[in-house]
Design a protein around this motif. Structure first.
Motif, short mmCIF file in Angstrom:
data_model
loop_
_atom_site.label_atom_id
_atom_site.label_comp_id
_atom_site.label_asym_id
_atom_site.label_seq_id
_atom_site.Cartn_x
_atom_site.Cartn_y
_atom_site.Cartn_z
N ASN A 1 0.83 -1.20 0.00
CA ASN A 1 0.00 0.00 0.00
C ASN A 1 0.87 1.26 0.00
OD1 ASN A 1 -2.47 1.37 -0.06
ND2 ASN A 1 -2.52 1.61 2.17
N LYS A 2 1.93 1.23 -0.79
CA LYS A 2 2.87 2.35 -0.83
C LYS A 2 2.98 3.01 -2.20
CE LYS A 2 4.12 2.44 3.44
NZ LYS A 2 3.56 3.55 4.24
N LEU A 3 2.22 2.55 -3.20
CA LEU A 3 2.29 3.17 -4.52
C LEU A 3 1.30 4.34 -4.56
CD1 LEU A 3 3.50 3.21 -7.35
CD2 LEU A 3 1.65 1.67 -8.07
N LYS A 4 1.82 5.55 -4.39
CA LYS A 4 0.96 6.74 -4.33
C LYS A 4 0.63 7.26 -5.73
CE LYS A 4 0.89 6.93 0.19
NZ LYS A 4 -0.34 6.59 0.94
N PHE A 5 1.64 7.42 -6.57
CA PHE A 5 1.44 7.75 -7.97
C PHE A 5 2.71 7.37 -8.71
CE2 PHE A 5 3.02 11.62 -5.97
CZ PHE A 5 3.97 12.11 -6.86
N ILE A 6 2.71 7.52 -10.04
CA ILE A 6 3.83 7.05 -10.86
C ILE A 6 4.38 8.20 -11.70
CG2 ILE A 6 4.50 5.55 -12.79
CD1 ILE A 6 2.39 3.55 -11.79
N HIS A 7 5.70 8.33 -11.70
CA HIS A 7 6.38 9.19 -12.66
C HIS A 7 6.71 8.33 -13.88
CE1 HIS A 7 7.83 12.85 -10.11
NE2 HIS A 7 6.56 12.89 -10.42
N PHE A 8 6.39 8.84 -15.07
CA PHE A 8 6.32 8.01 -16.26
C PHE A 8 7.21 8.55 -17.38
CE2 PHE A 8 3.30 6.55 -19.86
CZ PHE A 8 3.95 5.33 -19.99
N GLY A 9 8.00 7.65 -17.95
CA GLY A 9 8.83 7.97 -19.10
C GLY A 9 9.45 6.69 -19.63
N SER A 10 10.49 6.82 -20.44
CA SER A 10 11.13 5.63 -21.02
C SER A 10 12.64 5.70 -20.84
CB SER A 10 10.78 5.49 -22.50
OG SER A 10 11.07 4.19 -22.97
N GLN A 11 13.30 4.54 -20.95
CA GLN A 11 14.69 4.43 -20.53
C GLN A 11 15.35 3.24 -21.20
OE1 GLN A 11 16.49 6.32 -18.41
NE2 GLN A 11 18.29 5.00 -18.27
N ILE A 12 16.64 3.36 -21.50
CA ILE A 12 17.47 2.22 -21.88
C ILE A 12 18.09 1.68 -20.60
CG2 ILE A 12 19.44 1.43 -23.23
CD1 ILE A 12 18.96 3.85 -25.08
N LYS A 13 17.92 0.39 -20.34
CA LYS A 13 18.37 -0.18 -19.07
C LYS A 13 19.86 0.02 -18.86
CE LYS A 13 14.85 -3.63 -18.02
NZ LYS A 13 14.33 -2.88 -16.86
N ALA A 14 20.21 0.29 -17.59
CA ALA A 14 21.59 0.39 -17.12
C ALA A 14 22.33 1.61 -17.65
CB ALA A 14 22.38 -0.87 -17.44
N GLN A 15 21.61 2.53 -18.30
CA GLN A 15 22.25 3.76 -18.75
C GLN A 15 21.99 4.89 -17.75
OE1 GLN A 15 21.50 5.06 -22.73
NE2 GLN A 15 22.54 3.30 -23.66
N PHE A 16 22.59 6.06 -18.04
CA PHE A 16 22.28 7.28 -17.30
C PHE A 16 20.79 7.58 -17.47
CE2 PHE A 16 23.42 8.22 -21.62
CZ PHE A 16 22.47 9.14 -22.03
N ASP A 17 20.30 8.58 -16.78
CA ASP A 17 18.88 8.90 -16.78
C ASP A 17 18.48 9.49 -18.14
OD1 ASP A 17 16.30 9.41 -16.06
OD2 ASP A 17 16.78 10.66 -14.33
N ASN A 18 17.98 8.62 -19.05
CA ASN A 18 17.62 9.09 -20.39
C ASN A 18 16.48 10.10 -20.37
OD1 ASN A 18 17.95 5.67 -21.48
ND2 ASN A 18 19.50 7.27 -21.66
#
Length: 373
Positions: free
Chosen positions: A255-272
């Protein structure tokens, strides 16, 4: 206003996404930042177009912070006081709500070695004063959540890190949030959240993943029920090779998911911070995340946390390129929800792999494929 499409109650586009100058470590800004009132007008446009129902901000996205005047938001003669009211009038006219109010504890050079976890007690005190100001701004805007992004609370050099103090300092900083809300009788806040991140801008963060954040909340804070997590998916969890489906399922179980920040990413990279669904990977994981949210009967705010591609920045048409970015994010979310709705829960299946392949056929509306000559 509400969106109420499947698991999404509202779509929120924050100020920092739209107003990103598209800098990176190897190049300066592609576009000039807009004045915050102009950004508010862009948000109002998006609201009137039916693209979003809410927005969010860092305090510095709206008004500059001067550590010598930490209560300028309370002074009717200050530029801060006036600008906040101008912005609110624009957002209110468009019917936009405020999802979250976030303190920027990463931009000012004062916080280069951390904010709430800074080894200098005077810097920690100033960080708390900045948090208090952000809470007051959030009360004025009727924000639903206060967000602690881990920002620069981390380390590069373990041998000089005060390991016997960092988590105590962090707990004190987050307990200050709930103490202040209670003291000032701020009834607008439904809760507060931690947004974890494994690294960048620091080499390592003290709360790198959603699991670390949830454990810290449950084990260290005075009011754990008030706190939750807003994971950034796919970006932050993917940077640590975590999977979004597991992240949301785990947080919902607590019961800890309050809301979601949403985007896309290549795994293991810097914050795309790619726009949702954009980039060379992540489509299947994103769709399965929404499939899991639907199965678990969760509903909440999906808040974009990304920016347009650096190559898309158009200095000569800065407003319309930002409008197109909002349209692209909104389109991507609608596509992800539609694709998730197509997937049927498998009944009898020959193998786990065959069930997975069938879900791909469902998602893509593929007929049975010919497998023999």
């Amino acid at each position: 206003m509400r969106y109420d499409s499947g698991c999404v109650s509202q779509r929120s586009m924050p100020f920092w996404c739209v107003n990103s100058p598209l800098s990176d470590p190897f190049g300066g800004p592609v576009m000039e930042k807009l004045d915050s009132l102009e950004v508010a007008r862009l948000m109002a446009w998006a609201g009137r177009e039916g693209l979003i129902e809410a927005t969010s901000y860092h305090d510095d996205d709206l008004v500059k912070w001067d550590p010598a005047h930490p209560e300028d938001d309370l002074d009717p003669a200050s530029d801060t006081y006036k600008k906040l009211r101008e912005i609110k009038a624009v957002l209110d006219e468009a019917g936009l709500e405020i999802n979250s109010s976030i303190t920027n504890l990463h931009g000012h050079s004062m916080f280069r070695d951390g904010g709430l976890c800074n080894p200098d007690p005077e810097i920690r005190r100033l960080a708390q004063m900045k948090v208090a100001r952000t809470l007051r701004i959030g009360q004025f805007f009727n924000a639903k959540y206060f967000v602690y992004w881990v920002a620069r609370d981390g380390f590069e050099v373990p041998v000089i890190t005060q390991w016997d103090q960092v988590y105590e300092n962090l707990a004190a900083g987050l307990d200050f949030v709930t103490d202040y809300i209670e003291k000032e009788k701020m009834t607008n806040y439904l809760g507060a959240t931690v947004e974890p991140k494994p690294n960048e801008p620091r080499g390592q963060m003290f709360l790198p993943t959603s699991g670390h954040a949830a454990g810290f909340i449950c084990g260290k804070l005075k009011k754990p029920d008030f706190w939750g997590v807003n994971p950034e998916l796919l970006q932050h969890e993917s940077m640590a090779l975590m999977n979004a489906v597991m992240t949301v399922s785990y947080l919902i179980s607590l019961n800890k998911l309050k809301f979601i920040h949403f985007g896309s990413q290549i795994k293991a990279q810097f914050d795309n911070d790619f726009p949702p669904l954009v980039g060379p990977e992540g489509l299947k994981e994103t769709v399965m995340m929404f499939y899991a949210l639907k199965q678990l009967k969760w509903q909440g705010v999906i808040e974009y946390d990304c920016h347009m591609l650096r190559s898309e920045g158009t200095p000569q048409d800065a407003v319309n390129s930002r409008k197109q970015f909002i349209v692209d994010c909104t389109t991507a979310l609608a596509m992800a929800l539609e694709l998730a709705d197509r997937i049927k829960t498998p009944g009898v299946y020959a193998s786990q792999s065959s069930a997975d392949l069938q879900s791909i056929r469902d998602m893509c509306n593929l007929p049975e494929v010919k497998i023999t000559r």
